[in-house]
Motif scaffolding. Structure first.
Motif, PDB file in Angstrom:
ATOM      1  N   UNK A  53       4.347  -7.195   7.964  1.00 44.70           N
ATOM      2  CA  UNK A  53       3.323  -7.389   6.938  1.00 44.70           C
ATOM      3  C   UNK A  53       3.426  -7.069   5.447  1.00 44.70           C
ATOM      4  N   UNK A  54       4.144  -5.699   5.725  1.00 45.99           N
ATOM      5  CA  UNK A  54       4.664  -4.525   4.067  1.00 45.99           C
ATOM      6  C   UNK A  54       4.890  -5.824   3.485  1.00 45.99           C
ATOM      7  N   UNK A  55       6.293  -6.846   4.115  1.00 49.64           N
ATOM      8  CA  UNK A  55       6.843  -7.846   3.633  1.00 49.64           C
ATOM      9  C   UNK A  55       6.618  -8.442   2.753  1.00 49.64           C
ATOM     10  N   UNK A  56       6.129  -9.021   3.840  1.00 46.64           N
ATOM     11  CA  UNK A  56       5.637 -10.631   3.539  1.00 46.64           C
ATOM     12  C   UNK A  56       4.163 -10.535   2.943  1.00 46.64           C
ATOM     13  N   UNK A  57       3.239  -9.695   3.079  1.00 46.38           N
ATOM     14  CA  UNK A  57       1.920  -9.675   1.742  1.00 46.38           C
ATOM     15  C   UNK A  57       1.857 -10.329   0.675  1.00 46.38           C
ATOM     16  N   UNK A  58       2.651 -10.006  -0.537  1.00 47.00           N
ATOM     17  CA  UNK A  58       2.829  -9.954  -1.246  1.00 47.00           C
ATOM     18  C   UNK A  58       3.007 -11.938  -1.719  1.00 47.00           C
ATOM     19  N   UNK A  59       3.907 -12.042  -0.745  1.00 40.15           N
ATOM     20  CA  UNK A  59       4.664 -14.288  -1.077  1.00 40.15           C
ATOM     21  C   UNK A  59       3.450 -14.725  -0.258  1.00 40.15           C
ATOM     22  N   UNK A  60       3.164 -14.211   0.690  1.00 39.43           N
ATOM     23  CA  UNK A  60       2.150 -15.231   1.292  1.00 39.43           C
ATOM     24  C   UNK A  60       0.759 -15.006   0.592  1.00 39.43           C
ATOM     25  N   UNK A  61       0.454 -13.914  -0.687  1.00 39.00           N
ATOM     26  CA  UNK A  61      -0.512 -14.448  -1.298  1.00 39.00           C
ATOM     27  C   UNK A  61      -0.411 -15.687  -2.389  1.00 39.00           C
ATOM     28  N   UNK A  62       1.011 -15.381  -2.924  1.00 35.73           N
ATOM     29  CA  UNK A  62       1.218 -16.632  -3.880  1.00 35.73           C
ATOM     30  C   UNK A  62       1.393 -18.152  -2.780  1.00 35.73           C
ATOM     31  N   UNK A  63       1.637 -17.834  -1.567  1.00 31.50           N
ATOM     32  CA  UNK A  63       1.790 -19.365  -1.173  1.00 31.50           C
ATOM     33  C   UNK A  63       0.127 -19.875  -0.782  1.00 31.50           C
ATOM     34  N   UNK A  64      -0.828 -18.456  -0.664  1.00 28.13           N
ATOM     35  CA  UNK A  64      -2.137 -19.014  -0.993  1.00 28.13           C
ATOM     36  C   UNK A  64      -2.525 -19.113  -2.206  1.00 28.13           C
ATOM     37  N   UNK A  65      -2.919 -18.620  -2.869  1.00 26.78           N
ATOM     38  CA  UNK A  65      -3.129 -19.646  -4.381  1.00 26.78           C
ATOM     39  C   UNK A  65      -2.048 -20.157  -5.412  1.00 26.78           C
ATOM     40  N   UNK A  66      -0.981 -20.635  -5.848  1.00 23.63           N
ATOM     41  CA  UNK A  66      -0.082 -20.954  -6.216  1.00 23.63           C
ATOM     42  C   UNK A  66      -0.645 -22.808  -5.638  1.00 23.63           C
TER      43      UNK A  66
END
Length: 425
Positions: free
Chosen positions: A300-313
């Motif tokens: 989760x630590x590695x992917x939470x920021x990329x997933x944040x952008x996948x959700x919003x962009x």
């Protein structure tokens, strides 16, 4: 009456139980938005009042101890399903009346209360009635049929209403929606009739007697939840991670249906139901599965920021559609599907964080509190989204949705997540 056995094969009841859990939620939170839009209710009114319908899911941790204490989980399931079926029949009966909006909103609020109570009892029954190995096996099955219910509520019911209005009622949406809700009520009555005979009666399903009062126990778990380490950034994350999406989900279906001269895309109800409620939900499911796979490999630590952008962009696609107002159905469908795919992918990190943060003693009660906060984070922004859209127009509203992603990004940086959390071992 046929007496149920203590054990019934899970395939006979798990799929229908979780379909019955998802259907009223979908009808209350999504179908109602489209219905009121097609019946001429202003966007601000729709967004405000339908957002308030999520209040029972916000507050359900308050009465979850009483579900444990009074009667069996099976009794609560059957009772709530009968109540929901009866209320759906009532909604069908009031849609063509003069005061349909106020009365139907009241009925939908009652359905929401019954549905939230049903969620508590169904999830508890799942853990009681299934052996531990079967609980793991059927996690994917219950999720799939819950999503099938979402497809019904966000897609098939809307498609049916549009078809009936065009084919049989000469554009009369009130009559079309009355018949559509009648069909849903009959479907739900068939489900509860089936469950009355097929749900098992496990010996472990009995009222739980506690030494403490229900309120005392709840207050104790509530206090321990807010004493958790890192509670302020965690609660801020739960409330703000989906700040933009909480507003988008209320307006996006109305934007698709709105006439082109008001800034919308002017699609038919059948097309809206197909792309948003069917193709979109399938894309959401695929995104969720993909999100689970990548987290299991990187954590989760590695992917939470990329997933944040996948959700919003991908919300940029709504900015594009509101500015250029494309007419090509394939372009519209692709934009909706991509946005839902990104949302499903990014939302996985959100749910996994909730599970991680609530781990430990009282994790079940703490998770119920966390999901209540999650529902609050959807309710408050959603309730004002219609006023913002009507004041600024669709284009500026979707720009605003993008801006609302900024607070969530900075909060992520303050979360305490172990490097290996979520990695499959």
């Amino acid at each position: 009456m046929i007496k149920n056995k203590e054990y019934t094969k899970p395939w006979k009841w798990v799929p229908t139980l979780y379909y019955a859990e998802g259907l009223p939620y979908s009808v209350v939170m999504f179908t109602s938005v489209v219905m009121y839009g097609l019946l001429g209710i202003p966007n601000s009114t729709i967004a405000f009042y339908t957002s308030l319908l999520s209040l029972p899911w916000v507050l359900k941790p308050l009465w979850s101890p009483f579900v444990d204490i009074y009667r069996t989980k099976r009794w609560w399931i059957i009772s709530m399903q009968f109540i929901i079926a009866a209320l759906l029949f009532c909604v069908a009966g009031v849609i063509k009346t003069e005061y349909f909006f106020a009365v139907s909103m009241g009925l939908l609020m009652l359905i929401a209360c019954a549905s939230a109570t049903h969620d508590i009892s169904a999830d508890g029954f799942y853990m009681i009635a299934l052996k531990q190995k079967d609980q793991s096996l059927f996690v994917g099955i219950r999720s799939t049929f819950y999503r099938a219910a979402m497809i019904t509520g966000q897609g098939l019911i809307i498609i049916l209403a549009g078809f009936l209005a065009r084919k049989y009622f000469d554009g009369d949406m009130h009559s079309a929606w009355a018949v559509s809700f009648l069909a849903v009520a009959i479907l739900f009555l068939l489900i509860v009739s089936y469950h009355t005979f097929i749900l098992p009666e496990p010996k472990a399903d009995k009222p739980v007697r506690r030494g403490k009062s229900p309120w005392g126990e709840f207050l104790e778990t509530f206090v321990t939840f807010f004493k958790k380490q890192g509670i302020i950034p965690a609660v801020s994350f739960i409330l703000l991670f989906r700040l933009g999406e909480a507003q988008l989900v209320k307006i996006a279906p109305l934007f698709l249906l709105a006439s082109r001269d008001t800034g919308g895309l002017g699609v038919t109800p059948e097309f809206q139901g197909l792309i948003y409620g069917t193709v979109g939900v399938i894309a959401l499911l695929v995104g969720g599965i993909a999100g689970g796979v990548v987290i299991s490999r990187g954590g989760l630590k590695k992917w939470i920021v990329p997933m944040f952008f996948f959700l919003n962009v991908p919300n940029l696609l709504y900015v594009y559609m509101s500015y250029f107002q494309p007419e090509n159905p394939y372009i519209i469908g692709s934009c909706v599907a991509l946005e839902q795919l990104g949302y499903g992918f990014g939302f996985t990190s959100y749910m996994l964080f909730l599970i991680m943060f609530c781990d430990g003693e009282n994790k079940t009660a703490h998770y119920a509190i966390a999901t209540g906060i999650m529902a609050l984070g959807m309710m408050i922004p959603g309730s004002v989204s219609g006023f913002i859209q009507e004041s600024w127009g669709y284009f500026m509203f979707f720009v605003w949705v993008l801006i609302c992603a900024v607070p969530g990004f900075f909060i992520i940086r303050n979360l305490n997540i172990s490097a290996d959390y979520g990695v499959k071992t």
